[in-house]
Write a protein that holds these residues in place. Structure first.
Motif, PDB file in Angstrom:
ATOM      1  N   SER A 416       0.863  -1.179   0.000  1.00  0.00           N
ATOM      2  CA  SER A 416       0.000   0.000   0.000  1.00  0.00           C
ATOM      3  C   SER A 416       0.899   1.229   0.000  1.00  0.00           C
ATOM      4  CB  SER A 416      -0.933  -0.008   1.219  1.00  0.00           C
ATOM      5  OG  SER A 416      -0.182   0.049   2.415  1.00  0.00           O
ATOM      6  N   GLN A 643      -0.988  -3.457   8.212  1.00  0.00           N
ATOM      7  CA  GLN A 643      -0.890  -2.175   7.521  1.00  0.00           C
ATOM      8  C   GLN A 643       0.204  -1.365   8.209  1.00  0.00           C
ATOM      9  OE1 GLN A 643      -3.830   0.992   8.367  1.00  0.00           O
ATOM     10  NE2 GLN A 643      -4.443   0.887   6.203  1.00  0.00           N
ATOM     11  N   GLY A 674      -4.471   7.820   4.625  1.00  0.00           N
ATOM     12  CA  GLY A 674      -5.283   6.988   3.742  1.00  0.00           C
ATOM     13  C   GLY A 674      -6.547   7.693   3.317  1.00  0.00           C
ATOM     14  N   ASP A 739      -5.480   3.120   1.008  1.00  0.00           N
ATOM     15  CA  ASP A 739      -5.033   1.737   1.095  1.00  0.00           C
ATOM     16  C   ASP A 739      -6.192   0.864   0.624  1.00  0.00           C
ATOM     17  OD1 ASP A 739      -4.295  -0.835   1.732  1.00  0.00           O
ATOM     18  OD2 ASP A 739      -3.811  -0.412   3.830  1.00  0.00           O
ATOM     19  N   ARG A 747      -6.277   4.643   6.955  1.00  0.00           N
ATOM     20  CA  ARG A 747      -5.056   4.164   7.585  1.00  0.00           C
ATOM     21  C   ARG A 747      -5.089   4.615   9.047  1.00  0.00           C
ATOM     22  NH1 ARG A 747      -0.591   2.731   4.780  1.00  0.00           N
ATOM     23  NH2 ARG A 747      -1.244   3.936   2.978  1.00  0.00           N
TER      24      ARG A 747
END
Length: 786
Positions: A416, A643, A674, A739, A747
């Motif tokens: 990502s 993540q 994100g 992402d 995120r």
């Protein structure tokens, strides 16, 4: 005892929505757990050990029981069932079981009809101790004749450690460091130290246990993780989990310090023994002993780079002091090891991270969770390398910055966005604050803007400015194969002619603003205005912990999933009732917007209230992110994290070099989030995390006597935290690179800024003073040599 929930109007995903509890908190009207009350309740109090390591020879509770108003006194001998608990390893005694292993360990409990009576009764309990040698650091913990603090270990980590006083050890090996060292043009090394930081939440541990007619107990509690508490408490009480009912009460901050049990089991034990409700509230002194802290750390790093300023290798060792009990130390070790190289591409890595059992205070989860300690060290190393190579600190970092497609030292592909170089570019590009801000228009100094502030210690003599940069990497969510999921129950019904949605999760709202985000998700997915957030309790499935920057990702994902299921039920009702009258009901894509069912072209088919009629629809759903796997115990390889999140800081400081005083003028931050579900809340999280990192840089440390392992400063008089006068301007540049694996592309936000703010501040102080400064917090004596 139960709240009716928070009802909210307005605000969808992507909009800045005020928190429903915000005004109540700033005006002092919010009901915290310490405000709980029951008309016939007793007060609980804990007797704690004055020693860090001692054998209990005898306990005489008769003087306490003889006091008027005392209802019961409990010791380890009175426990009805399991005598130990723990998040990962069940090694923590409910009450000391013959040996105390840290200063402040609970030894006995008292219930009385007044809090002062309970405190005086606890003071009357006579305990005879035989002091034992203390283990306080790696050398004393792993010496040949070291006392083994947990000789009966059966946990899964015991087989992979070289000494029983090591909780967990995790290496990360990639490439060939020895060969890379031979090719390096520049090699720098350093030894670093991070002090023990307290979460310093403003609401101390508190709760109310109420015995129930069915032999169970209802616990109203300030916590981070209702279901983990339940899993640990029920065996201690000898009750099935369905007889221990837990409801979240008002929480005054957490930052990891409420993941472990404090007084939860104690209050329940006293309530069940006396048959009366029991309230326990720690004072500030006791709170320092009632929860875990950030692991202090000693770190050794060696970096090598080529002539072009490209990193070739890192060899590092991180030693974390876990204190007397395991808490979440194994997971903290995993984070420190896997994230300890930083957000950089390094082909050759030899990393070792471990946590010790000692007689120091227990340490566990705190915002940043192992990555904070590592970031301070590797960012100091990056500045050293940049200086050796004649490069600017930002340019050197950008040359080595990871990006999407990079491979972590654990072998995990970063799949990502990882905009490390861009965040550094953005934070550097922000305008610098003007110089000599402490000068008024007439040229006289405004002491409030100078180091030392209102103490009036300087008028600008000897004050120099420094600028420093840092960037960090933090994981989001639970890692290493943990079954990380959340549950949400969503109900839609018609009240007063309007569709109303109720969202019920076990998410602990600890100040992060999750209740606002959940309402935003429900409005966005179900097209309604009125959303009620049901009080969090254990009558719904687990939401996991409010930690690891995971709640918006995981519980937000569960709320979204449950809302989608409710939407399908509403559309199914509409098709059944109106489908024969309007062919558009048969099309694939129908939406709920503004209280109506509409086509994707905007045609209104029917009000939601008419579709529901007198019916209610409800769905409870679990939601899981993609699975992770444990790191290999020998090589550290594995897809360990869900993540990654990234933040970069630029610190501007002014230092009085004669007095050793520091004033942080600005802490600018650039962070990729994100998708900002609530931009107002996102900015608040970044600024809050930044301020907590500032505290670690220049003032926050629990001081433990190295000879006795006793805590020296358990109060806010002696343990300093940043106030509004210490908090600088914190401009924030938010980047939104979605992402694809996460709901709405979001995120996790809350932890990453805590990492890089600390080394950025210290880098700025180094630039101002020319001093090495390899330890935090930086104290005046470090700057003056006194």
């Amino acid at each position: 005892m139960r709240s009716t929930g928070l009802t909210q109007l307005g605000g969808r995903i992507g909009e800045s929505t005020p928190r429903p509890d915000g005004t109540l908190k700033v005006t002092g009207e919010f009901a915290y757990a310490s405000d709980l009350w029951h008309e016939d309740m007793l007060w609980g109090c804990t007797l704690r050990s004055p020693y860090a390591h001692a054998r209990i020879r005898s306990i005489d509770i008769a003087p306490a029981l003889a006091m008027a108003g005392v209802h019961t006194v409990l010791t380890h001998a009175d426990l009805p069932a399991a005598t130990r608990y723990g998040l990962e390893i069940q090694d923590t005694p409910v009450l000391a079981d013959g040996v105390v292993r840290h200063h402040g360990e609970p030894v006995a409990l008292v219930a009385a009809d007044h809090p002062e009576t309970a405190r005086r009764a606890a003071a009357r309990i006579v305990v005879e101790y035989q002091q034992l040698p203390v283990v306080t650091d790696e050398s004393s913990a792993t010496a040949e004749d070291a006392p083994v603090l947990h000789p009966d270990r059966t946990d899964p980590h015991a087989a992979h450690v070289p000494h029983p006083n090591i909780v967990h050890r995790q290496p990360v090996i990639r490439g060939d460091v020895a060969a890379a060292r031979q090719r390096a043009h520049v090699i720098v090394s350093g030894d670093y130290e991070v002090g023990m930081q307290d979460q310093a939440f403003l609401g101390p541990e508190s709760g109310l246990a109420v015995p129930a007619e069915d032999g169970g107990v209802d616990l109203y509690i300030a916590t981070q993780w209702l279901h983990a508490d339940l899993r640990q408490i029920a065996p201690v009480l000898g009750l099935p989990e369905n007889k221990v009912r837990m409801t979240l009460s008002g929480v005054g901050g957490a930052f990891g310090g409420r993941e472990d049990l404090s007084m939860q089991a104690h209050a329940c034990l006293l309530a069940l023994r006396t048959g009366k409700p029991v309230k326990m509230v720690y004072n500030r002194f006791e709170s320092f002993f009632g929860h875990v802290h950030r692991h202090p750390a000693r770190l050794h790093y060696e970096h090598g780079a080529d002539r072009d300023g490209r990193l070739l290798f890192v060899k590092a060792r991180i030693v974390l002091d876990g204190g007397a009990y395991a808490s979440s130390s194994p997971a903290v070790v995993g984070n420190a090891a896997s994230l300890g190289i930083g957000p950089y591409e390094v082909p050759h890595v030899d990393m070792e991270a471990l946590a010790l059992y000692t007689n120091n205070p227990p340490c566990g989860a705190m915002r940043g969770f192992g990555a904070v300690q590592a970031c301070f060290a590797y960012e100091a190393q990056m500045d050293k390398l940049a200086a050796e190579l004649g490069l600017g600190p930002v340019e050197f970092r950008r040359r080595n910055a990871m990006s999407q497609g990079s491979v972590m030292p654990t072998g995990q592909l970063v799949d990502s966005p990882a905009p490390v170089a861009e965040l550094l570019r953005r934070v550097k590009a922000l305008p610098l604050p003007p110089p000599r801000q402490w000068e008024t228009a007439g040229g006289a100094p405004d002491v409030r803007a100078l180091p030392g502030g209102l103490s009036n210690t300087t008028h600008g003599e000897g004050v120099v400015r420094g600028v420093g940069y840092a960037v960090g990497i933090k994981n989001v969510g639970f890692s290493e194969g943990f079954d990380d999921y959340s549950t949400a129950r969503v109900r839609m019904e018609v009240i007063g002619g309007e569709p109303v949605v109720t969202v019920h999760t076990a998410m602990a709202e600890v100040g992060q603003g999750g209740v606002t985000v959940h309402a935003q998700i429900a409005r966005t997915e179900l097209g309604v205005e009125q959303v009620t957030i049901h009080p969090a309790d254990t009558r719904v499935g687990s939401a996991g912990s409010t930690s690891a920057s995971r709640q918006t990702y995981v519980t937000g994902g569960a709320v979204k999933h449950a809302c989608e299921a409710v939407r399908e039920q509403v559309l199914a009702l509409g098709r059944a009732r109106f489908g024969t009258f309007h062919p558009a009901w048969g099309q694939a894509e129908l939406l709920l917007e503004n209280g109506k069912v509409v086509t994707d072209g905007g045609e209104v088919l029917a009000p939601i209230a008419e579709v529901l009629g007198g019916e209610a629809v409800e769905s409870e759903r679990e939601w899981r992110h993609r699975p992770t796997q444990p790191f290999d115990p020998h090589t550290g390889q594995g897809f360990g994290h869900v993540q990654y999140s990234f933040a970069a800081h630029r610190a501007v400081v002014e230092v009085d070099t004669e007095l050793g005083l520091v004033k942080v003028i600005e802490l600018a931050c650039a962070q990729d989030v994100g998708k900002a579900l609530n931009p107002l809340s996102v900015t608040g999280q970044i600024q809050g995390g930044t301020t907590q990192g500032l505290g670690l840089a220049v003032m926050e440390e629990i001081v433990v006597d190295p000879a006795t392992a006793r805590v020296r400063n358990p109060s806010f008089t002696d343990y300093l935290i940043p106030t509004i006068l210490d908090t600088p301007a914190i401009p924030v540049d938010v980047l939104e690179l979605a992402d694809e694996h996460a709901p709405y592309g979001l995120r996790g936000v809350g932890e990453a800024p805590t990492l890089s703010s600390t080394p950025a501040v210290v880098a700025a102080i180094r630039q101002a003073t020319g001093l090495a400064l390899n330890r935090v917090p930086v104290r005046p004596e470090h700057l003056t040599g006194t």
